[in-house]
Write a protein that holds these residues in place. Structure first.
Motif, PDB file in Angstrom:
ATOM      1  N   GLU A   1       0.835  -1.215   0.000  1.00 40.34           N
ATOM      2  CA  GLU A   1       0.000   0.000   0.000  1.00 40.34           C
ATOM      3  C   GLU A   1       0.864   1.258   0.000  1.00 40.34           C
ATOM      4  O   GLU A   1       0.585   2.226  -0.710  1.00 40.34           O
ATOM      5  CB  GLU A   1      -0.926  -0.007   1.221  1.00 40.34           C
ATOM      6  CG  GLU A   1      -2.177  -0.814   0.924  1.00 40.34           C
ATOM      7  CD  GLU A   1      -3.102  -0.905   2.124  1.00 40.34           C
ATOM      8  OE1 GLU A   1      -2.726  -0.400   3.211  1.00 40.34           O
ATOM      9  OE2 GLU A   1      -4.194  -1.496   1.979  1.00 40.34           O
ATOM     10  N   LYS A   2       1.902   1.162   0.851  1.00 44.01           N
ATOM     11  CA  LYS A   2       2.794   2.334   0.939  1.00 44.01           C
ATOM     12  C   LYS A   2       3.429   2.631  -0.418  1.00 44.01           C
ATOM     13  O   LYS A   2       3.445   3.783  -0.889  1.00 44.01           O
ATOM     14  CB  LYS A   2       3.900   2.049   1.962  1.00 44.01           C
ATOM     15  CG  LYS A   2       4.411   3.318   2.639  1.00 44.01           C
ATOM     16  CD  LYS A   2       5.392   2.942   3.749  1.00 44.01           C
ATOM     17  CE  LYS A   2       6.438   4.010   3.943  1.00 44.01           C
ATOM     18  NZ  LYS A   2       7.530   3.507   4.783  1.00 44.01           N
ATOM     19  N   LEU A   3       3.847   1.510  -1.074  1.00 39.10           N
ATOM     20  CA  LEU A   3       4.463   1.684  -2.397  1.00 39.10           C
ATOM     21  C   LEU A   3       3.465   2.275  -3.382  1.00 39.10           C
ATOM     22  O   LEU A   3       3.774   3.187  -4.142  1.00 39.10           O
ATOM     23  CB  LEU A   3       4.955   0.324  -2.933  1.00 39.10           C
ATOM     24  CG  LEU A   3       6.316  -0.121  -2.383  1.00 39.10           C
ATOM     25  CD1 LEU A   3       6.607  -1.544  -2.866  1.00 39.10           C
ATOM     26  CD2 LEU A   3       7.418   0.830  -2.832  1.00 39.10           C
ATOM     27  N   MET A   4       2.226   1.646  -3.312  1.00 35.58           N
ATOM     28  CA  MET A   4       1.164   2.133  -4.199  1.00 35.58           C
ATOM     29  C   MET A   4       0.951   3.638  -4.001  1.00 35.58           C
ATOM     30  O   MET A   4       0.845   4.417  -4.959  1.00 35.58           O
ATOM     31  CB  MET A   4      -0.171   1.403  -3.903  1.00 35.58           C
ATOM     32  CG  MET A   4      -0.171  -0.031  -4.341  1.00 35.58           C
ATOM     33  SD  MET A   4      -0.203  -0.175  -6.147  1.00 35.58           S
ATOM     34  CE  MET A   4      -1.946   0.155  -6.414  1.00 35.58           C
ATOM     35  N   LYS A   5       0.894   3.981  -2.725  1.00 35.99           N
ATOM     36  CA  LYS A   5       0.671   5.396  -2.372  1.00 35.99           C
ATOM     37  C   LYS A   5       1.781   6.249  -2.948  1.00 35.99           C
ATOM     38  O   LYS A   5       1.541   7.302  -3.571  1.00 35.99           O
ATOM     39  CB  LYS A   5       0.648   5.545  -0.852  1.00 35.99           C
ATOM     40  CG  LYS A   5      -0.504   6.439  -0.359  1.00 35.99           C
ATOM     41  CD  LYS A   5      -0.278   6.752   1.101  1.00 35.99           C
ATOM     42  CE  LYS A   5      -1.479   6.368   1.960  1.00 35.99           C
ATOM     43  NZ  LYS A   5      -1.155   6.340   3.382  1.00 35.99           N
ATOM     44  N   GLU A   6       3.004   5.753  -2.773  1.00 39.65           N
ATOM     45  CA  GLU A   6       4.134   6.530  -3.248  1.00 39.65           C
ATOM     46  C   GLU A   6       4.120   6.646  -4.764  1.00 39.65           C
ATOM     47  O   GLU A   6       4.397   7.720  -5.320  1.00 39.65           O
ATOM     48  CB  GLU A   6       5.443   5.914  -2.761  1.00 39.65           C
ATOM     49  CG  GLU A   6       5.756   6.448  -1.368  1.00 39.65           C
ATOM     50  CD  GLU A   6       6.955   5.763  -0.736  1.00 39.65           C
ATOM     51  OE1 GLU A   6       7.586   4.925  -1.411  1.00 39.65           O
ATOM     52  OE2 GLU A   6       7.239   6.073   0.428  1.00 39.65           O
ATOM     53  N   ALA A   7       3.739   5.515  -5.414  1.00 37.26           N
ATOM     54  CA  ALA A   7       3.646   5.545  -6.878  1.00 37.26           C
ATOM     55  C   ALA A   7       2.615   6.570  -7.305  1.00 37.26           C
ATOM     56  O   ALA A   7       2.826   7.358  -8.227  1.00 37.26           O
ATOM     57  CB  ALA A   7       3.267   4.170  -7.407  1.00 37.26           C
ATOM     58  N   PHE A   8       1.474   6.545  -6.603  1.00 37.42           N
ATOM     59  CA  PHE A   8       0.411   7.489  -6.895  1.00 37.42           C
ATOM     60  C   PHE A   8       0.905   8.944  -6.747  1.00 37.42           C
ATOM     61  O   PHE A   8       0.700   9.808  -7.589  1.00 37.42           O
ATOM     62  CB  PHE A   8      -0.762   7.198  -5.946  1.00 37.42           C
ATOM     63  CG  PHE A   8      -1.908   8.142  -6.133  1.00 37.42           C
ATOM     64  CD1 PHE A   8      -2.733   8.010  -7.277  1.00 37.42           C
ATOM     65  CD2 PHE A   8      -2.185   9.150  -5.234  1.00 37.42           C
ATOM     66  CE1 PHE A   8      -3.789   8.863  -7.456  1.00 37.42           C
ATOM     67  CE2 PHE A   8      -3.244  10.012  -5.423  1.00 37.42           C
ATOM     68  CZ  PHE A   8      -4.056   9.859  -6.529  1.00 37.42           C
ATOM     69  N   GLN A   9       1.622   9.113  -5.613  1.00 37.86           N
ATOM     70  CA  GLN A   9       2.142  10.462  -5.339  1.00 37.86           C
ATOM     71  C   GLN A   9       3.139  10.875  -6.421  1.00 37.86           C
ATOM     72  O   GLN A   9       3.148  12.024  -6.869  1.00 37.86           O
ATOM     73  CB  GLN A   9       2.841  10.471  -3.991  1.00 37.86           C
ATOM     74  CG  GLN A   9       2.526  11.742  -3.217  1.00 37.86           C
ATOM     75  CD  GLN A   9       2.630  11.509  -1.720  1.00 37.86           C
ATOM     76  OE1 GLN A   9       3.397  10.644  -1.250  1.00 37.86           O
ATOM     77  NE2 GLN A   9       1.850  12.238  -0.951  1.00 37.86           N
TER      78      GLN A   9
END
Ligand code: NAG
Ligand code: NAG
Ligand code: NAG
Ligand code: NAG
Length: 429
Positions: A89-97
């Motif tokens: 999730e954190k990675l996903m979030k970071e990718a999104f960001q």
């Protein structure tokens, strides 16, 4: 995907665990219950059954321990799984960001380009404004130089006008000088010839005659001419015909008289023989007519020009038919300009006859062709002459010779005249 699979396995494990276990207290209660049943009812088979059950239960206890171990592993797996999910999730979030950042960068780039294009546009506007300003500055400079040019032009045309006026003046003075020279040259030649003949005569006659006086007189006359005399005063010692110059009319000949009333008089009118026709029109009276050695009228314009230069006195010389001589003097004689009809002014009277000219004072000059619509103009027609008529006259020196040449007295007696002269001279202070 992996998450659901893991969950299904976990559920199965949880079910098995729940089926295999009841609480220890419950188990104990069941045992006791079964013992009572077998004792009281003595069912042999039941006891046997109970033993089988106990065996089964211990086996079950063994499997329980195993299951517990598995569930521990499972919990650990779950924990790890959750950790992985969290990281994911954190990675996903970071990718999104990261995407967000990218988008923002793109947006910013667009903004920047927009801004740059605006800046470019503004710059080009500024450039065009600068061009306009330059143009305007040029125009302003042009206007200033145009004004300067105009000013210079008007200066030049003023100077040109002044120059033209000066040229005209010079031209007219050149013409005057030319006229003078052409008029003088025969006279001077004549004088030179006279001098020659006189010199010849002098050579023939014994010396000691008036040679030096004569030479002096000639030199004197020459210097007088040189100074452009404007009246007869300089010719006081040399009466006769001389040329004078008066502004407005230039050079003209006058008869100078030093006999009747002292030196330096200009004869402006003379009636001595009746040879001249005095029935003349305005233009002729203006210009003058007659000959200086006989009857003449100098001319109104010359009289006006002379008497407007300075104060003049008028001397009137009269000879009655019986030969009696009279005079009338006025101390401020002048006539106005043509626009004002050459009107007569006289000044104070002195004389040995009636002040008959006073009747004509302030009157305009009249001739038969000028002002005949006035009563005084009719006088000119009736009397066939030019004069300062006033219903009609008391002194009438231009009247027809032998008929109207008259000077009245206070009592109404008429002095018929056979001679009349009008003379003027600058008034001495
Ligand atoms: C000078 O005056 C004469 C006569 O009036 C005229 O013909 C001539 O053109 C004049 N010259 C100039 C330069 O004005
Ligand atoms: C020259 O003098 C004579 C004698 O005085 C005169 O008759 C003649 O008219 C004079 N000529 C001129 C041109 O002045
Ligand atoms: C005088 O001049 C006037 C006008 O020119 C004329 O009518 C008249 O006949 C002249 N008189 C004499 C006597 O010549
Ligand atoms: C001549 O006539 C005038 C009037 O016209 C008179 O006053 C004078 O006394 C006369 N003289 C002589 C000498 O008769």
């Amino acid at each position: 995907m992996g998450r659901t699979k893991i969950n299904v396995v976990l559920l199965m494990i949880l079910k098995l665990f729940l089926v295999g276990t009841t609480t220890g207290e419950e188990t104990y209660e069941n045992d006791r219950h079964i013992k009572e049943l077998s004792s009281s009812h003595t069912y042999k088979n039941v006891n046997h059954l109970h033993l089988n059950f106990l065996r089964g239960r211990s086996e079950l206890d063994q499997s329980e321990i195993k299951e517990k171990h598995i569930s521990e592993i499972n919990a650990d797996l779950m924990k790890k799984y959750h950790e992985i999910v969290g990281i994911h999730e954190k990675l996903m979030k970071e990718a999104f960001q990261l995407d967000e950042y990218k988008n923002e960068i793109i947006r910013k780039e667009n903004d920047l380009q927009l801004c740059q294009s605006k800046v470019d546009k503004l710059e080009s506007e500024i450039n065009s404004q600068q061009t306009t300003i330059n143009q305007l500055t040029l125009n302003a400079n042009f206007l200033a130089s145009y004004d300067e040019c105009k000013k210079e032009l008007s200066d030049k045309s003023n100077k040109l006008e002044i120059c033209e006026v000066q040229l005209k003046k010079l031209n007219s003075s050149v013409i005057e000088k030319d006229e003078k020279i052409s008029e003088y040259s025969p006279t001077i030649q004549n004088i030179t010839e006279h001098q020659k003949t006189i010199n010849l005569k002098l050579e023939e006659t014994p010396p000691m005659l008036v040679t030096s006086d004569f030479r002096e007189a000639i030199a004197n006359l020459r210097s007088i001419y040189h100074n452009n005399p404007s009246s007869c005063l300089p010719f006081g010692e040399h009466p006769g015909v001389h040329e004078i110059k008066v502004s407005g009319v230039g050079f003209f000949e006058v008869l100078c008289d030093s006999q009747l009333a002292g030196p330096g008089w200009i004869v402006i009118q003379q009636r001595i023989g009746g040879k001249e026709n005095f029935t003349r029109d305005w233009a002729t009276y203006r210009k003058g007519f007659g000959s200086l050695d006989s009857d003449f009228f100098l001319g109104l314009e010359k009289m006006y020009r002379l008497t407007s230069q300075q104060q003049y006195e008028l001397y009137i010389h009269l000879v009655a038919e019986n030969g009696s001589i009279f005079y009338a003097r006025y101390d401020d004689f002048k006539i106005s300009d043509e626009d004002h009809g050459y009107a007569l002014s006289l000044g104070k009277f002195r004389g040995n006859i009636e002040n008959a000219m006073r009747e004509s004072e302030n009157r305009k000059f009249r001739t038969f062709d000028e002002g005949y619509q006035h009563y005084s103009g009719n006088c000119a027609v009736w009397h066939g002459s030019g004069w300062w008529y006033n219903d009609c006259f008391k002194g009438h020196l231009n009247g027809l010779y032998g008929r109207d040449l008259e000077w009245y007295t206070e009592t109404g007696t008429i002095n018929k005249l056979k001679e009349a002269k009008m003379l003027i001279r600058p008034k001495e202070e």
